[in-house]
Scaffold this active site. Structure first.
Site, short mmCIF file in Angstrom:
data_model
loop_
_atom_site.label_atom_id
_atom_site.label_comp_id
_atom_site.label_asym_id
_atom_site.label_seq_id
_atom_site.Cartn_x
_atom_site.Cartn_y
_atom_site.Cartn_z
CB SER A 146 18.21 -42.03 -21.96
OG SER A 146 18.81 -42.49 -23.04
CE1 TYR A 159 19.85 -39.41 -24.78
CE2 TYR A 159 18.99 -37.07 -24.87
CZ TYR A 159 18.43 -38.57 -24.63
OH TYR A 159 17.47 -38.94 -24.33
P1 NAP Z 1 11.51 -33.76 -26.51
O1 NAP Z 1 11.51 -33.34 -27.83
O2 NAP Z 1 12.67 -33.96 -25.86
O3 NAP Z 1 10.56 -32.79 -25.67
C1 NAP Z 1 11.04 -32.35 -24.27
C2 NAP Z 1 10.34 -31.26 -24.04
O4 NAP Z 1 11.18 -30.40 -23.13
C3 NAP Z 1 10.07 -30.23 -25.27
O5 NAP Z 1 8.77 -29.66 -25.11
C4 NAP Z 1 10.85 -29.18 -25.13
O6 NAP Z 1 10.69 -27.76 -25.72
C5 NAP Z 1 11.30 -29.07 -23.45
N1 NAP Z 1 12.34 -28.43 -23.09
C6 NAP Z 1 13.47 -28.32 -23.74
N2 NAP Z 1 14.36 -27.61 -23.23
C7 NAP Z 1 13.78 -26.91 -21.95
C8 NAP Z 1 13.89 -25.89 -21.01
N3 NAP Z 1 15.01 -25.53 -20.94
N4 NAP Z 1 13.01 -25.71 -20.30
C9 NAP Z 1 11.63 -26.34 -20.34
N5 NAP Z 1 11.44 -27.10 -21.47
C10 NAP Z 1 12.23 -27.46 -22.02
O7 NAP Z 1 10.46 -35.08 -26.28
P2 NAP Z 1 10.64 -36.35 -25.60
O8 NAP Z 1 11.12 -37.48 -26.91
O9 NAP Z 1 9.15 -36.74 -25.55
O10 NAP Z 1 11.65 -36.42 -24.56
C11 NAP Z 1 11.10 -36.35 -23.30
C12 NAP Z 1 12.10 -36.99 -22.48
O11 NAP Z 1 12.22 -38.18 -22.60
C13 NAP Z 1 13.66 -36.20 -22.64
O12 NAP Z 1 14.13 -36.01 -21.48
C14 NAP Z 1 14.29 -37.09 -23.42
O13 NAP Z 1 15.61 -37.01 -23.29
C15 NAP Z 1 13.82 -38.31 -22.83
N6 NAP Z 1 13.82 -39.70 -23.76
C16 NAP Z 1 13.45 -39.57 -24.69
C17 NAP Z 1 13.39 -40.60 -25.73
C18 NAP Z 1 12.93 -41.00 -27.07
O14 NAP Z 1 13.20 -41.91 -27.75
N7 NAP Z 1 11.87 -39.98 -27.67
C19 NAP Z 1 14.09 -41.74 -25.33
C20 NAP Z 1 14.68 -41.94 -23.89
C21 NAP Z 1 14.59 -40.60 -22.98
P3 NAP Z 1 11.38 -27.66 -27.12
O15 NAP Z 1 10.15 -28.11 -27.98
O16 NAP Z 1 11.66 -26.17 -27.33
O17 NAP Z 1 12.69 -28.34 -27.21
C1 GCO Z 2 19.62 -41.20 -30.14
C2 GCO Z 2 18.17 -41.28 -29.72
C3 GCO Z 2 18.32 -41.71 -28.27
C4 GCO Z 2 16.84 -41.65 -27.60
C5 GCO Z 2 16.83 -42.26 -26.03
C6 GCO Z 2 17.02 -43.73 -26.02
O1 GCO Z 2 20.18 -40.42 -30.90
O2 GCO Z 2 20.41 -42.22 -29.96
O3 GCO Z 2 17.70 -40.08 -29.43
O4 GCO Z 2 19.14 -41.05 -27.39
O5 GCO Z 2 16.51 -40.44 -27.59
O6 GCO Z 2 17.57 -41.55 -25.38
O7 GCO Z 2 17.16 -44.09 -24.93
#
Ligand code: NAP
Ligand code: GCO
Length: 265
Positions: A146, A159
């Site tokens: 992230s 986080y």
């Molecule tokens: P998300 O909403 O974070 O989805 C993550 C998935 O993981 C969901 O299906 C969630 O299920 C599942 N999960 C949570 N806890 C779990 C567990 N204990 N065992 C198995 N599965 C579990 O979706 P996302 O935004 O696509 O994020 C995916 C990854 O990218 C995460 O690691 C997040 O931190 C990272 N990320 C996201 C962003 C962004 O801007 N979206 C940016 C940087 C990094 P539930 O629906 O029940 O929670």
């Molecule tokens: C927040 C956002 C971010 C993104 C991502 C950024 O609340 O700042 O959720 O944390 O998810 O991780 O890279």
């Protein structure tokens, strides 16, 4: 150069938490590059929802229920995948949660839960697949980090601590297992439009854009939120032979936000 270096033909990829969002987009891209897709999610409802979505997209995927914070369940799932599908060539540690709470108001239990899913679980999943990768002489591990692997902001202490730790776990797996031809890299998405960030993009009661939405667009040189599709090419690269000499690297896919000080007000 042989462009087949970017192919995942014949590889088996396990993407955690991939019933939707970033994980699903990565799985779709891997399938298009020729990989077999296996995913898990935390409950049957999500797995079934994911299977239906994959089927609609024409992606053949196997889905399993597994809480990635449960070491016994993770170990059992890896054994089951390797028996029912194939040895795991590519692991994407995608499953994650976030809790946006001012640190002084966050309970230790809430903090631990975020670290459990976002840092301990990637350790458990990598620990489960590495022995087989060593035996086979190759493997790819991609940790979804992230921007908070580098920067902090209000209300995301757990986080950021977890994703900062995930950055160093990535570098340590590289250090410890690079000699076994295992490449462990991270992808650092910027602000991506998924359910996880939906609260930061909600329209205000007066119909105006969320202040955070406006802030991110102004702070991003690309002047937009990222899409899950923006992550697909980098994810395929890091899973393919094209990146065999890339190790311990966090590839930020953030529209340039980490490089930019921001416009003068
Ligand atoms: P998300 O909403 O974070 O989805 C993550 C998935 O993981 C969901 O299906 C969630 O299920 C599942 N999960 C949570 N806890 C779990 C567990 N204990 N065992 C198995 N599965 C579990 O979706 P996302 O935004 O696509 O994020 C995916 C990854 O990218 C995460 O690691 C997040 O931190 C990272 N990320 C996201 C962003 C962004 O801007 N979206 C940016 C940087 C990094 P539930 O629906 O029940 O929670
Ligand atoms: C927040 C956002 C971010 C993104 C991502 C950024 O609340 O700042 O959720 O944390 O998810 O991780 O890279």
């Amino acid at each position: 150069m042989d462009m087949n270096a970017f192919s995942l033909q014949g590889k088996t990829a396990w993407i955690t938490g991939a019933s939707y969002g970033i994980g699903m987009a990565i799985a779709e891209a891997y399938a298009a590059a020729g990989a077999r897709i296996v995913f898990n999610d935390i409950n049957r409802e999500l797995v079934d929802k994911g299977l239906a979505s994959y089927a609609e997209k024409g992606v053949e995927a196997k889905g399993y229920v597994c809480d990635v914070t449960d070491e016994a369940a993770v170990q059992a799932l890896v054994a089951r995948i390797e028996k029912e599908v194939a040895p795991i060539d590519i692991l994407v540690n995608n499953a994650g949660i976030i809790r946006r709470v001012p640190m002084t108001e966050m309970s230790a239990e809430e903090f631990r839960k975020v670290v459990d899913v976002d840092l301990i679980a990637p350790f458990l999943c990598a620990k489960a697949v590495i022995p087989g990768m060593i035996a086979r002489g190759h493997g790819k591990i991609i940790n979804i980090c992230s921007m908070m692997s580098e920067l902090g902001r209000e209300t995301v202490s757990a986080y950021a601590a977890a994703k900062g730790g995930l950055r160093m776990l990535t570098r340590n797996i590289c250090s410890e297992y690079g000699g076994n031809n295992i490449q462990c890299n991270g992808i650092g998405p910027g602000y991506i439009a998924t359910p996880q960030t939906a609260p930061l993009r909600e329209r205000q009661p007066d119909g105006s854009r969320h202040p955070f939405d406006q802030f991110i667009v102004a702070k991003t040189p690309a002047a937009r939120w990222g899409t899950v599709e923006d992550l697909q090419g980098p994810a395929v690269f890091l899973a393919s032979a094209a990146s065999d000499f890339v190790n311990g690297h966090i590839l930020y896919v953030d529209g340039g936000i980490l490089a930019y000080i921001g416009k003068q007000p």
